[in-house]
Write an enzyme that holds these catalytic residues in place. Structure first.
Site, PDB file in Angstrom:
ATOM      1  N   THR A  58       0.832  -1.206   0.000  1.00 59.81           N
ATOM      2  CA  THR A  58       0.000   0.000   0.000  1.00 59.81           C
ATOM      3  C   THR A  58       0.863   1.251   0.000  1.00 59.81           C
ATOM      4  O   THR A  58       0.586   2.219  -0.723  1.00 59.81           O
ATOM      5  CB  THR A  58      -0.931  -0.005   1.233  1.00 59.81           C
ATOM      6  OG1 THR A  58      -1.742  -1.170   1.172  1.00 59.81           O
ATOM      7  CG2 THR A  58      -1.804   1.235   1.261  1.00 59.81           C
ATOM      8  N   HIS A 103       2.082   1.752  -3.438  1.00 62.37           N
ATOM      9  CA  HIS A 103       1.062   2.299  -4.339  1.00 62.37           C
ATOM     10  C   HIS A 103       0.958   3.807  -4.162  1.00 62.37           C
ATOM     11  O   HIS A 103       0.808   4.554  -5.130  1.00 62.37           O
ATOM     12  CB  HIS A 103      -0.316   1.658  -4.046  1.00 62.37           C
ATOM     13  CG  HIS A 103      -0.374   0.203  -4.356  1.00 62.37           C
ATOM     14  ND1 HIS A 103       0.403  -0.401  -5.313  1.00 62.37           N
ATOM     15  CD2 HIS A 103      -1.118  -0.799  -3.820  1.00 62.37           C
ATOM     16  CE1 HIS A 103       0.132  -1.695  -5.367  1.00 62.37           C
ATOM     17  NE2 HIS A 103      -0.780  -1.967  -4.462  1.00 62.37           N
TER      18      HIS A 103
END
Lengths: 347, 347, 347, 347
Positions: free
Chosen positions: A44, A47
């Protein structure tokens, strides 16, 4: 306590992040301030760093500090905090539940209908300090080193993935051997999986999986693993499929390798809708599928603590690199290369 | 006993079937001969009758008698049969297990690795008599009328679909209200479902579902049912999705209507691979999915017997038409029209 | 094949048994003849040998050969046997199910309503040869040595005891460290138990349990273990209690040490009715209790095979002594002394 | 709002209670004030009223108002309350959890390690007003009448007792037909139990159970019910035993009537330790036992709400008497006579 601190922050939309000096935040009345000893990097974070489509849609409040997996020491507590004290050695659950929605009221806080996420909806822990709501503070066992304590959060994902049903004495296929995949191999091994098969496209990751205890690893760039897996399971297939890749072909192979009456856990997120042969892959097989997200609060955390503090589970093979916080860019590059397990940063 | 009998048989590849006179079969040493009192028509029979792609691929031994749902009386037993006697009132499990493969040895006879199927791999029961292997003979309770006893087989599918987990006090969505869908509504209602939503494209079938106890029915040709279902469940969605349509759009709607932490049973077979949004539909929802096929042998049959014999479950609303065997063509036409529930034939 | 063989038989009511020479039995049409390579001694054998109250009531057909845990080679098969062949390396499930009662038809063959037991209702395996009904023949994996293959039967008890629910990452108390207790410690360890507590009255057995992987062992002759167990579990108590002693005080201590919401498996048989504080021990604790008997047929056997053949579970620490069959009396004496784990006899 | 109110309070140790006038209490910052519309009487209230041994040991703070089952309207909220508003139609969970102990953090708030109980550890609801901590306020569905809404609390016990595993299509024995027993009959019936057997010593209560849907009721003062239950279950016994009497002989009969592989829920509290034949009653039967206490917070409450609001479950047959609060003594006398189901008081 210092008044200023280092933090890795995304200042504006677009790829990358900056190491900047900012004020140490003050905890609200229901929050605590933690001095971060160790923080590990999650997909995450990557990202958000890379500013992919999901991040562009999801991240609302820039500038914001990245990171959400951490261990550290409590240095200040808000005025209404009662269960956490200065000096406590803590980690944090990333999912901040509202506590009063239907999901929270029915043992599903980890999928709260009003979920806020550390490092996504508020400042994260790639910094010297972070404020954490009391409701997600987790008291660590001091027998667990900080780097492993930080990794308890992703370990929780692996635990829920593996232990949706038990694996003791069973055959298990793990598709996807990134950092979470390797944690999953370690958990499956420690929980009694008889034979572990693992697939990936990266030789580095397959080596890591093998080192973590996988019995048979398959590079799916080279050959379809299904015939060999069927052969090694007396034609029956694997009793358990743990899907962590988020890749269509891995799911296809996994369902083909799955035994009749088998169990599937899905943790890997897919880039788009997938095509599934539900008849042969699920229905005729009388299969069971579990979607896995987050970690049970806090059943899974207790399991992680007991596993690690007792030494029954050693996750150090999954942690391959440690960098000072300043080298965050190197860490993200290494992670993107696929040639790493879990990467830890030290502020 | 007669030496000749009527039977509805497919004589050669292609659509249709013939009513012919053939010899009454003799039971092998491990078989019994049953005089058929009632037989009900299944979608599988229709596939064979219509000679669709699946049937062309699957049916090997023509000529062959159609049908597999039955109730009748044992009139002769093979020399090695020990648990069935002349005069017994019986039905038959359609799935004939080998008894010694891995699946059979691990409580999964219904998905035996060497499965043979009545009316598919050997002569069926659209006839005055049928031979049935002892291993799949089911002793009926005489309190259950023959038409309902014949329908215990599909009722078993409905039971396993509904009761993969309990439904008591829960909200349930059933997508697909054909004969199995209506049985599913009846089972869900009898098992304590608090609120039942049902969808279909046929007004006839939705009426049937409503009559069977569905609280809210939706014709999906008219509008997307999801917003209304969410509204009627306080925004939470349904805790249980039972998919019986085998239709892509129904699956999509079902997963969208599903609550966080919800459960799905898949019974309807799909014409081809389906596209699924696994992230939002399954993973982020922490959902559980069960592929359902056949019926647990014989846990589910005992449940069916106890439900029916006690009168706790009345499946008569699902049985809408009864014809003499000779009118099989009318029955198949009616079934194809969608304007029927379960159709029963009397030889 | 020889025509005569050695066998340890009880010839008439009363303590003891004789080593005699008898005819090698001929298998019936649904039986096979096994040349015994290894056989292990069970508490049941000892009860029969000692001719205790239970044995006097239960054993009907003297003379009879003792023993029921075995591994060996098939040397002859009956005329209707289809799944076993001469040369097969096999063990045997002790519980011979009828195959057609309600229990057998609902996945509970191990508690068949018409159960016959090897070495109890018919001749056992403390002999050079034994006839075994095909329905209970188990095909061994050749990677498993005969002594361990013989012990798969009691291992199955341990597996069902430990794995009634999963133990991964949990705290476990095992009361009773006899041969089954030690197998239970090994299974719990291999299945991911985080911390294992074990109690007994024998220093020898506690050493064995410790060697098998128990973290904390308590001699209950010396002190009440409950306060220490509570202390070592942060006051919570153990999440899992596995009771193998069949002793009132052990059950009392176990329930006192049990955490709220905890799980109990009961395998040890009690000499008489026990007194239980159901309010504080079970009800207020919201506890779950499983009575364990026999082994799931054959789910548990597959688990045992996969555990052993993969090397994931090593049960050799539980097998402490090996004797030639002729020394059966020494074996029974040793077993009675409490200073042994599993004892193996070689015909 | 009034400044004074009526309340049924125990003023000092000893049997009985007084109707007195006291100040309407003021809610603390995390509490709400509820105007009681309906309150139902529980066995616990009776124990306190009668001042039995348990009450003498357990009740610390006299004077104190009795009662804990209620429905009413919120008339004032504390300064930090965020999820409850004046005008809300509410009930209350009786078990007040601390929210931060191990049990609370692992989905077991109902057995919190620091549990406080309404009407036991603080003033109850046999009064015109009661203060309730926000954490145990339950928002009622307005479709549920106040008398039934008050009874949701004991209904929750019944739900957890019946639904520890599903009962659909199964045979069920309920031992004890007091108010909770009758609720249990109603829940079992609504959840699909095929055949319900019920036992008690009171003809009144057995009539009530019959009226609530029990198929066969047995007065155990007249005869041992076990032979008849075995006969009516084809010799198999009942698949489910729900023990609500807290009486040794009922437990004995229940375990004797239980089928192999059966399930037991224990809700009734016993006056002292009980003697149990664990071998034949539990172990050889491969039985599962659940201790039941309180209600899952709030999974069970949602189930209760959905069952009642949908009309799928009608608990009115369990509520046999309604009195004005002033007649509390009559209510307690009636309850002690055994000739009542649930009794409701209206302040």
């Amino acid at each position: 306590m210092a008044e200023k601190m280092k933090a890795v922050r995304k200042l504006e939309p677009g790829p990358g992040a900056e190491l900047v000096t900012v004020d140490v935040p003050a905890p609200a009345e229901d929050e605590v301030l933690v001095k971060v000893a160790s923080t590990s990097v999650c997909g995450t974070d990557q990202h958000i760093y890379q500013w992919n489509e999901w991040a562009q849609r999801r991240i609302k409040n820039l500038p914001q500090t990245l990171g959400h997996e951490l261990a550290g020491e409590v240095v200040e507590v808000g005025s209404r905090v009662t269960t956490v004290h200065v000096g406590d050695y803590v980690s944090a659950e990333t999912h901040i539940p509202c506590g009063h929605c239907w999901a929270c009221k029915t043992d599903k806080q980890h999928i709260c209908l009003n979920l806020k996420i550390l490092g996504v909806d508020r400042d994260g822990c790639f910094a010297e300090y972070i404020t954490v709501p009391e409701v997600v503070v987790w008291q660590n066992d001091r027998a667990i080193p900080a780097d492993q304590a930080a990794a308890q959060e992703p370990l929780g994902n692996a635990l829920d993935t593996v232990l949706a049903e038990d694996v003791a004495g069973k055959t298990v296929l793990i598709t996807g051997c990134g950092p979470l995949g390797v944690l999953t191999v370690l958990v499956a091994r420690a929980s009694g999986a008889a034979t572990i098969f693992a697939t990936d496209v990266s030789a580095y990751r397959l080596d890591l999986a093998k080192h973590a205890g996988a019995d048979h690893v398959f590079n799916v760039k080279e050959a379809d693993p299904v015939p060999k897996i069927r052969e090694l399971t007396d034609g029956v297939g694997v009793e358990v499929l743990l899907e962590l890749s988020g890749v269509q072909s891995a799911l296809d192979q996994g369902l083909k390798a799955l035994a009749f009456g088998g169990r599937v856990s899905l943790l890997g997120l897919f880039d788009s809708d997938v095509k599934v042969d539900l008849n042969d892959g699920v229905i005729f097989k009388n299969a069971r599928i579990y979607g896995i997200v987050g970690r049970r609060m806090y059943t899974t955390w207790y399991k992680a603590k007991q596993f690690l503090a007792s030494g029954t589970l050693d996750i150090s093979p999954a942690i391959t690199h440690t960098f000072p916080l300043e080298d965050y860019a190197t860490a993200f590059e290494l992670m993107a290369s696929g040639n790493s397990g879990k990467i830890v940063l030290h502020p």
